[in-house]
Design a protein around this motif. Structure first.
Motif, short mmCIF file in Angstrom:
data_model
loop_
_atom_site.label_atom_id
_atom_site.label_comp_id
_atom_site.label_asym_id
_atom_site.label_seq_id
_atom_site.Cartn_x
_atom_site.Cartn_y
_atom_site.Cartn_z
N LEU A 28 0.86 -1.18 0.00
CA LEU A 28 0.00 0.00 0.00
C LEU A 28 0.90 1.23 0.00
N ILE A 29 0.85 2.00 -1.08
CA ILE A 29 1.60 3.24 -1.17
C ILE A 29 0.62 4.37 -0.86
N CYS A 30 0.93 5.15 0.15
CA CYS A 30 0.05 6.23 0.57
C CYS A 30 0.00 7.32 -0.50
N PRO A 31 -1.16 7.95 -0.69
CA PRO A 31 -1.26 9.04 -1.67
C PRO A 31 -0.33 10.19 -1.31
N ARG A 32 0.21 10.80 -2.31
CA ARG A 32 1.20 11.86 -2.09
C ARG A 32 0.68 13.22 -2.55
N GLY A 33 -0.41 13.66 -1.96
CA GLY A 33 -1.04 14.91 -2.35
C GLY A 33 -0.17 16.13 -2.09
N ARG A 34 0.42 16.23 -0.90
CA ARG A 34 1.24 17.40 -0.58
C ARG A 34 2.48 17.43 -1.46
N LYS A 35 3.07 16.27 -1.71
CA LYS A 35 4.26 16.21 -2.55
C LYS A 35 3.94 16.72 -3.96
N ARG A 36 2.84 16.23 -4.52
CA ARG A 36 2.45 16.67 -5.87
C ARG A 36 2.13 18.15 -5.91
N SER A 37 1.40 18.63 -4.92
CA SER A 37 1.03 20.05 -4.94
C SER A 37 2.25 20.95 -4.80
N GLU A 38 3.22 20.57 -3.97
CA GLU A 38 4.41 21.39 -3.84
C GLU A 38 5.25 21.35 -5.12
N LEU A 39 5.36 20.18 -5.75
CA LEU A 39 6.14 20.10 -6.98
C LEU A 39 5.50 20.91 -8.11
N TRP A 40 4.18 20.74 -8.31
CA TRP A 40 3.50 21.47 -9.38
C TRP A 40 3.40 22.96 -9.08
N GLY A 41 3.09 23.31 -7.83
CA GLY A 41 3.02 24.72 -7.46
C GLY A 41 4.38 25.40 -7.56
N GLY A 42 5.42 24.70 -7.14
CA GLY A 42 6.77 25.25 -7.25
C GLY A 42 7.19 25.45 -8.69
N ALA A 43 6.84 24.48 -9.55
CA ALA A 43 7.17 24.63 -10.97
C ALA A 43 6.43 25.81 -11.59
N ALA A 44 5.15 25.97 -11.23
CA ALA A 44 4.37 27.10 -11.76
C ALA A 44 4.95 28.43 -11.28
N LEU A 45 5.32 28.52 -10.00
CA LEU A 45 5.90 29.77 -9.48
C LEU A 45 7.26 30.06 -10.11
N ALA A 46 8.06 29.02 -10.29
CA ALA A 46 9.38 29.23 -10.90
C ALA A 46 9.23 29.75 -12.34
N LEU A 47 8.32 29.14 -13.11
CA LEU A 47 8.10 29.61 -14.48
C LEU A 47 7.52 31.02 -14.50
N LEU A 48 6.60 31.30 -13.59
CA LEU A 48 6.02 32.64 -13.50
C LEU A 48 7.09 33.68 -13.15
N GLY A 49 7.98 33.33 -12.21
CA GLY A 49 9.04 34.25 -11.83
C GLY A 49 10.02 34.51 -12.97
N VAL A 50 10.39 33.46 -13.70
CA VAL A 50 11.31 33.63 -14.83
C VAL A 50 10.63 34.45 -15.93
N ALA A 51 9.38 34.13 -16.25
CA ALA A 51 8.66 34.88 -17.29
C ALA A 51 8.48 36.34 -16.88
N GLY A 52 8.15 36.57 -15.62
CA GLY A 52 7.98 37.95 -15.14
C GLY A 52 9.27 38.74 -15.21
N THR A 53 10.37 38.09 -14.86
CA THR A 53 11.67 38.76 -14.93
C THR A 53 12.04 39.11 -16.37
N VAL A 54 11.85 38.14 -17.28
CA VAL A 54 12.19 38.38 -18.69
C VAL A 54 11.33 39.50 -19.27
N LEU A 55 10.03 39.46 -19.01
CA LEU A 55 9.15 40.51 -19.54
C LEU A 55 9.47 41.87 -18.92
N SER A 56 9.83 41.91 -17.66
CA SER A 56 10.16 43.18 -17.01
C SER A 56 11.46 43.76 -17.55
N VAL A 57 12.41 42.89 -17.88
CA VAL A 57 13.66 43.38 -18.47
C VAL A 57 13.39 43.95 -19.85
#
Length: 165
Positions: free
Chosen positions: A9-38
């Motif tokens: 039985l492998i326990c569901p990994r909801g927090r792990k998935r949400s942190e990985l996907w949320g972190g990826a979205a924030l990282a992309l948003l930060g890079v895109a925001g920096t590039v557009l601001s420059v």
């Protein structure tokens, strides 16, 4: 169940998935925001964009570090594995189980006499605890189904033995 079968039985990994996907979205948003601001020469985006990207990278790193608990029964042995923390108990030493409700579900095991077993602490903060932590998305029904499949009965918490009405 034969002796050589493995039940897992492998326990569901909801927090792990949400942190990985949320972190990826924030990282992309930060890079895109920096590039557009420059490109547009806007000072607020140049300051905030890298900060958002760093927060996203930290979330990815933290999500990657989260260890997901795994329950296994194989070759007459019950195993609880969470990263480097491993609990091994001979199957004959388990009499019953109980699931503790809460934000993070936990699994308690009892010896054949009905006394709760003590386990070393997962995080190293306490000397011992009477349960093994699972994840918040682990349903009691899945744990019950797993334990029924391996042949461990639920703990009878009634004060009086006999018939139920």
């Amino acid at each position: 169940m034969s002796v050589s079968d493995t039940v897992r039985l492998i326990c569901p990994r909801g927090r792990k998935r949400s942190e990985l996907w949320g972190g990826a979205a924030l990282a992309l948003l930060g890079v895109a925001g920096t590039v557009l601001s420059v490109v547009w020469l806007h000072w607020a985006g140049i300051l905030i964009g890298p900060l958002v990207a760093v927060v996203g990278a930290w979330l990815i790193w933290d999500g990657y570090r989260i260890q997901v608990p795994v329950l296994e029964v194989e070759d007459g042995e019950f195993r609880y594995v969470r990263g480097r923390y491993i609990v091994r108990i001979p199957f004959a030493d388990i009499g019953s189980y109980y699931v503790l409700p809460g934000a993070t579900r936990s699994l308690g095991l009892c010896d054949p006499a009905g006394r709760p077993r003590q386990f070393p602490s997962v995080e190293g903060r306490r000397a011992s605890r009477p349960y093994l932590p699972l994840t918040g998305l682990t349903s009691s029904a899945r744990v019950d189904a797993f334990m029924a499949a391996v042949g461990i009965p639920p703990r009878d918490r009634s004060l009086t033995p006999g018939r139920r009405r």
